[in-house]
Scaffold this active site. Structure first.
Site, mmCIF file in Angstrom:
data_model
loop_
_atom_site.group_PDB
_atom_site.id
_atom_site.type_symbol
_atom_site.label_atom_id
_atom_site.label_comp_id
_atom_site.label_asym_id
_atom_site.label_seq_id
_atom_site.Cartn_x
_atom_site.Cartn_y
_atom_site.Cartn_z
ATOM 1 C CE1 TYR A 134 0.056 -18.600 127.280
ATOM 2 C CE2 TYR A 134 -0.843 -18.762 125.225
ATOM 3 C CZ TYR A 134 -0.967 -18.296 126.641
ATOM 4 O OH TYR A 134 -2.393 -17.765 127.233
ATOM 5 C CD GLU B 45 3.137 -11.771 128.242
ATOM 6 O OE1 GLU B 45 3.539 -12.726 128.652
ATOM 7 O OE2 GLU B 45 2.189 -11.210 128.562
ATOM 8 C CG ASN C 180 -7.168 -20.137 131.658
ATOM 9 O OD1 ASN C 180 -6.991 -19.625 130.650
ATOM 10 N ND2 ASN C 180 -6.095 -20.508 132.395
ATOM 11 C CG HIS D 185 -1.960 -14.053 128.973
ATOM 12 N ND1 HIS D 185 -1.234 -14.974 129.210
ATOM 13 C CD2 HIS D 185 -1.304 -12.902 128.678
ATOM 14 C CE1 HIS D 185 -0.045 -14.387 129.395
ATOM 15 N NE2 HIS D 185 0.038 -12.957 129.101
HETATM 16 P P1 DAT Z 1 -1.551 -18.432 133.398
HETATM 17 O O1 DAT Z 1 -2.273 -17.999 132.392
HETATM 18 O O2 DAT Z 1 -2.292 -18.298 134.823
HETATM 19 O O3 DAT Z 1 -0.386 -17.406 133.543
HETATM 20 P P2 DAT Z 1 0.196 -20.250 133.063
HETATM 21 O O4 DAT Z 1 1.335 -19.207 132.316
HETATM 22 O O5 DAT Z 1 1.150 -21.472 133.865
HETATM 23 O O6 DAT Z 1 -0.836 -20.015 133.644
HETATM 24 O O7 DAT Z 1 0.082 -21.524 131.705
HETATM 25 C C1 DAT Z 1 -0.606 -20.759 130.435
HETATM 26 C C2 DAT Z 1 -1.694 -21.198 130.106
HETATM 27 O O8 DAT Z 1 -1.370 -22.673 129.770
HETATM 28 C C3 DAT Z 1 -2.943 -21.435 130.802
HETATM 29 O O9 DAT Z 1 -3.539 -20.030 130.992
HETATM 30 C C4 DAT Z 1 -3.546 -22.394 130.449
HETATM 31 C C5 DAT Z 1 -2.865 -23.585 129.953
HETATM 32 N N1 DAT Z 1 -2.274 -24.405 130.782
HETATM 33 C C6 DAT Z 1 -1.640 -24.252 131.982
HETATM 34 N N2 DAT Z 1 -1.488 -25.492 132.782
HETATM 35 C C7 DAT Z 1 -2.103 -26.432 131.886
HETATM 36 C C8 DAT Z 1 -2.325 -27.766 132.268
HETATM 37 N N3 DAT Z 1 -1.919 -28.394 133.155
HETATM 38 N N4 DAT Z 1 -3.376 -28.471 131.515
HETATM 39 C C9 DAT Z 1 -3.867 -27.532 130.446
HETATM 40 N N5 DAT Z 1 -3.435 -26.159 129.826
HETATM 41 C C10 DAT Z 1 -2.585 -25.783 130.733
HETATM 42 MG MG MG Z 2 1.398 -17.241 132.505
#
Ligand code: DAT
Ligand code: MG
Length: 140
Positions: free
Chosen positions: A51, A128, A114, A117
């Site tokens: 991440y 990845e 959630n 991934h």
């Molecule tokens: P995705 O998993 O849909 O690709 P992302 O890449 O924007 O979403 O973010 C990676 C992960 O980080 C996401 O699955 C959960 C966490 N995350 C993202 N936005 C967040 C927020 N506003 N508060 C807490 N956790 C968050």
């Molecule tokens: Mg993402």
């Protein structure tokens, strides 16, 4: 659109609730084939590397803590247009915004916890996949 591979993680909130099979059933029903899969405990370093793109975000610390809090299932999924198909089946990051029938609508607890991934591009999928699998672990 050609056959693609994408990288998937069934996250700790889902493994804790014994949802691996239920989530895999949704993937398979939607034409995604599981061509590699293993259950691991992600290390802090693995989670931080995975991440890294989010390292400046305010939720980074809790994201790494969450991803290392319980086992995860890392997977390679294969199918027609797999990257986009998988993202559609997962649903929006925030389960409150996820469409009916998606994994996150059905199972996610919150925007952080959630359940799944999925890679967001074919290029990132390759990066990845390489972080967690060697070539001979992927059997198409
Ligand atoms: P995705 O998993 O849909 O690709 P992302 O890449 O924007 O979403 O973010 C990676 C992960 O980080 C996401 O699955 C959960 C966490 N995350 C993202 N936005 C967040 C927020 N506003 N508060 C807490 N956790 C968050
Ligand atoms: Mg993402």
């Amino acid at each position: 659109m050609a056959v693609q591979r994408t990288f998937s993680i069934i996250k700790p909130d889902a493994t804790n609730r014994n949802l691996t099979g239920a989530i895999n059933a949704i993937f398979e029903k939607n034409g995604l084939r599981i061509v590699a899969q293993k259950r691991i405990e992600m290390t802090q370093k693995q989670a931080e590397t995975f991440y890294a793109v989010h390292s400046e975000r305010p939720f980074f610390g809790e994201l790494v803590e969450f991803m290392t809090s319980a086992p995860v299932v890392v997977q390679v999924l294969e199918g027609e247009n797999a990257v986009l198909k998988h993202r559609e089946v997962m649903g929006a990051t925030n389960p409150a915004e996820a469409a009916e029938g998606t994994v996150r609508k059905e199972f996610a607890l919150s925007i952080g916890e959630n359940s799944v991934h999925g890679s967001d591009s074919e290029e990132n999928a390759a990066i990845e996949i390489a972080q967690f699998f060697s070539g001979n672990e992927i059997v198409g």
